[in-house]
Design a protein around this motif. Structure first.
Motif, PDB file in Angstrom:
ATOM      1  N   CYS A 278       0.819  -1.231   0.000  1.00 54.32           N
ATOM      2  CA  CYS A 278       0.000   0.000   0.000  1.00 54.32           C
ATOM      3  C   CYS A 278       0.848   1.275   0.000  1.00 54.32           C
ATOM      4  O   CYS A 278       0.375   2.340   0.404  1.00 54.32           O
ATOM      5  N   ASP A 303      -4.626  -0.615 -10.995  1.00 55.78           N
ATOM      6  CA  ASP A 303      -5.187  -1.501  -9.968  1.00 55.78           C
ATOM      7  C   ASP A 303      -4.742  -1.075  -8.570  1.00 55.78           C
ATOM      8  O   ASP A 303      -5.503  -1.171  -7.602  1.00 55.78           O
ATOM      9  N   HIS A 307      -7.077  -0.060  -5.506  1.00 57.11           N
ATOM     10  CA  HIS A 307      -6.985  -0.793  -4.235  1.00 57.11           C
ATOM     11  C   HIS A 307      -6.969   0.146  -3.032  1.00 57.11           C
ATOM     12  O   HIS A 307      -7.546  -0.168  -1.985  1.00 57.11           O
TER      13      HIS A 307
END
Length: 747
Positions: A278, A303, A307
């Motif tokens: 992250c 993506d 996310h």
């Protein structure tokens, strides 16, 4: 003569160039242009047909490839092999084998292709049969295919036996044998084999690094990486990915910076590691520094933004993408759907030119999640090719909005069903209170030969619990034991609930004690089971054990234990637990918790204290709270509070007469006959058509449902006649009093 030769040469050269163009276009995915060239050719040779067959198969048009193959004026060995290779590419083993059997002549490549087909599908016995029936000397490629097939399935003994029998081995043979160990996590055997390898290359070392990385042994992976004589870029990327998967970002970045040369895969690996952790800003910084990007790079970043919820950044990147990627577009689509931005999702969906089945399913699932079954159905009808996911999603969607008739219709239209299809239907029935239909579906499922999984058993047992169908539940328990799901947590919890609701609390306790692991749902099921069976003391004791074992209670836990306190009159304990729930566990009380407190105080005769609790509620009271207070007023004969509770209860349940009947009985007991008469008149004026009463019973492991006021039920007259005869016999035997028999006489 020379002129003719020149013309023939030019024609041959033209055909050769056209064939080359077809091959190049096929590789680029431009199948329509390839078809156009093929259709416009006045002269074609066997190579032309073979090129076009290969083009069709590589671009997903295997049926078109077969049609062209069948139309060929002449076929050579390459034609047959190309068609079989096309089937292999699409995992169509049966079709490939049928073609293989028809071949007028085969070469070693034909045999190797067919053996590869079987090994890829895991049909090793068929592959070995072909291998053993080879008419000529087996070349090393065939041996390698068989060894790779055995290794992939973890059949090391057979792989090693075949390896030892090989007349000649190459480095591929050694590496295939090694990969069988490393890719199945058998690193002890892998290391032993590696140490004895006669031939090694960089692939051998990379296999060891990757194998240790997969089992989480980064120290050994690093040890082997450092010993690689001449590491290639795959070696570096393998170690880099190993660090990234385990969250060791500093080590991964250090390795990345030390790489002597970086390809796109190495950049993507480092970006992927940051995204997994992250660290989207670091990933974006690296993405901007990339000298060259591919489709994976763009898709990964899009993506990644999706996310972490940065949908606007994801969309900006999608718009900047130099070429359309359906994977990136689908990722964007999923992000919008997840955040309920269906308008923007629809725009992305409409912008996808060549939609694949995943794209369609994602959009349909989005509408299902939003409860927009009209839109989902519209897409479902528009969709060409549908898979099981499509059909199952529609069943789930209709079940969620309570339209089980439509869910059943979709289910019945399915040509092929899997266990998920049945589970979706059974769960839908269960969620909509149709437990009998759920059990009937379970029965049909087993009759059709579909093997239930843990979800099926959990739903089936829940249906048995709702119906208190003990015998059917026991039968299902036996199926669970035979199927090996007895230690599955979901199934175990469902068994606890089933036995508890069927009044077999000791069985429930045995299941609870035998589970290998339990979670908060297991504890809650057992606590609630004790409460349902009137064992309030045991419910409280189990709660205390749960806390001692360090399991955090939740909302459901406290509903169960507070109900237990209510049933056995532990007022002080109940109030203490209620305070503990809010002060220690920071659980905000729900209306169900307050209903337990009101019921507990009411049962103990503390009616005014219970009324004060209701008046002081921070949340809106419901029918359960007022019903609990009304029942307590009936027990203790408090007519004044009973009137208030009955009035409030009628506001929540205007079509139910139970509260009015209860209040009427209280007035009768108090001798207030005028009020009784007025109440009955009011009930008659407000009388609406009521749902008929329903009950069920088990006979020979079959559930039979009976509804009141339904004279057309099969064998009703015979049942009543038999019941009267039994009643008469019982009375004659003087087993029961006339008072008990009186209602049966009036059936």
């Amino acid at each position: 003569m020379k002129q003719n030769l020149k013309v023939m040469g030019e024609q041959a050269n033209h055909v050769f160039n056209q064939n080359t163009k077809i091959t190049q276009l096929a590789k680029s995915g431009k199948i329509e242009e390839a078809i156009q060239i093929f259709s416009g050719m006045t002269r074609r040779n066997t190579v032309t047909y073979n090129s076009m067959i290969s083009a069709f198969s590589k671009n997903g048009k295997i049926d078109d490839a077969r049609q062209l193959f069948d139309k060929m004026p002449q076929k050579n060995l390459v034609s047959w092999n190309t068609m079989i290779a096309g089937y292999l590419h699409h995992d169509k083993v049966d079709e490939a084998y049928q073609l293989f059997v028809r071949m007028p002549k085969r070469d070693r490549f034909s045999w190797t292709l067919m053996i590869t087909c079987f090994t890829r599908q895991g049909e090793l016995e068929k592959a070995r049969e072909l291998f053993d029936s080879l008419p000529h000397k087996r070349d090393v490629a065939c041996w390698n295919v068989m060894i790779g097939g055995y290794g992939k399935k973890g059949r090391f003994v057979e792989a090693k036996r075949l390896f030892d029998e090989m007349p000649a081995r190459n480095v591929v043979s050694w590496n295939l044998m090694l990969s069988g160990y490393t890719r199945n996590g058998e690193m002890h055997l892998g290391r032993e084999f590696f140490d004895g390898m006669e031939i090694r290359d960089v692939v051998s070392w990379n296999l060891m690094v990757d194998g240790f990385a997969e089992v989480g042994d980064l120290d050994s992976a690093w040890e082997f990486f450092e010993k690689i004589p001449n590491p290639n870029v795959v070696s570096w990327v393998t170690m880099l990915c190993a660090f990234g998967r385990r969250g060791k970002l500093l080590e991964a970045r250090r390795l990345f910076d030390q790489m002597p040369s970086k390809n796109i895969a190495s950049w993507n690996a480092m970006i992927g590691a940051y995204i997994k952790d992250c660290q989207i800003e670091e990933a974006a910084r690296l993405f901007r520094e990339m000298p060259k990007r591919d489709s994976v790079s763009w898709t990964m970043m899009i993506d990644g933004y999706v996310h972490v919820g940065q949908l606007d950044n994801a969309r900006i990147l999608l718009n900047q993408m130099p070429y359309k990627s359906i994977v990136a577009q689908t990722a964007m689509l999923s992000g919008y759907i997840k955040n309920k931005r269906m308008g923007e999702a629809c725009l992305v969906f409409n912008d996808i030119a060549a939609r694949d089945i995943i794209c369609w399913n994602t959009m349909i699932a989005g509408y299902v999640q939003m409860g927009r079954m009209d839109k989902a159905l519209s897409l479902f009808k528009e969709m060409g090719q549908k898979d099981l996911v499509t059909w199952n999603t529609m069943i789930i969607g209709y079940a969620q909005i309570g339209e089980m008739d439509k869910a059943v219709k979709i289910f019945e239209e399915m040509k092929i069903r899997n266990v998920v299809s049945w589970n979706s239907l059974i769960t839908g029935f269960l969620q909509n209170g149709l437990s009998m239909d759920a059990l009937n579906s379970f029965k049909l499922m087993t009759h059709e030969g579909t093997i239930p999984d843990h979800s099926t058993f959990a739903c089936g047992l829940s249906a048995c619990a709702n119906l208190a169908a003990l015998q059917v539940g026991k039968q299902m328990h036996n199926m669970v034991l035979k199927s090996g799901y007895v230690n599955n947590l979901f199934v175990g919890n469902a068994l606890i609930t089933m036995y508890a609701k069927c009044g077999r609390i000791l069985y429930a306790q045995l299941i609870f004690n035998d589970l290998d692991e339990v979670d908060v749902i297991s504890w809650n099921s057992m606590i609630t089971g004790y409460t349902l069976n009137g064992h309030g003391k045991e419910a409280v004791q189990l709660y205390e054990q749960m806390v001692l074992k360090g399991v955090l209670p939740d909302h459901v836990t406290f509903i169960g234990v507070l109900s237990g306190c209510s049933h056995i009159g532990l007022v002080d304990k109940g109030l203490k637990l209620f305070k503990c729930m809010t002060d220690i566990y920071s659980i905000e009380p729900l209306v169900e918790h307050y209903a337990c407190i009101v019921d507990m105080l009411g049962r103990a005769g503390m009616l005014y204290e219970a009324f004060e609790v209701v008046r002081g509620l921070k949340i809106k009271a419901n029918a359960g709270i007022w019903g609990a207070l009304l029942s307590a007023c009936k027990i203790h004969g408090n007519l004044e509070l009973g009137k208030i509770a009955a009035k409030k209860l009628l506001e929540f349940e205007p079509h139910k007469t139970s509260s009015s009947v209860l209040l009427s009985n209280m007035q009768a007991e108090a001798g207030r006959w005028n009020e009784v008469e007025n109440m009955r008149l009011m009930m008659k004026e407000n009388e609406t058509e009521k749902q008929p009463g329903c009950s069920w019973t088990e006979v020979r492991n079959q559930l039979h449902c009976f509804q009141s006021n339904k004279p057309m039920q099969p064998e009703t007259a015979e049942i009543y006649s038999t019941l009267k005869a039994l009643t008469s016999q019982i009375k004659n035997l003087d087993r029961i009093s006339d008072d008990f028999a009186y209602p049966l006489d009036n059936l």
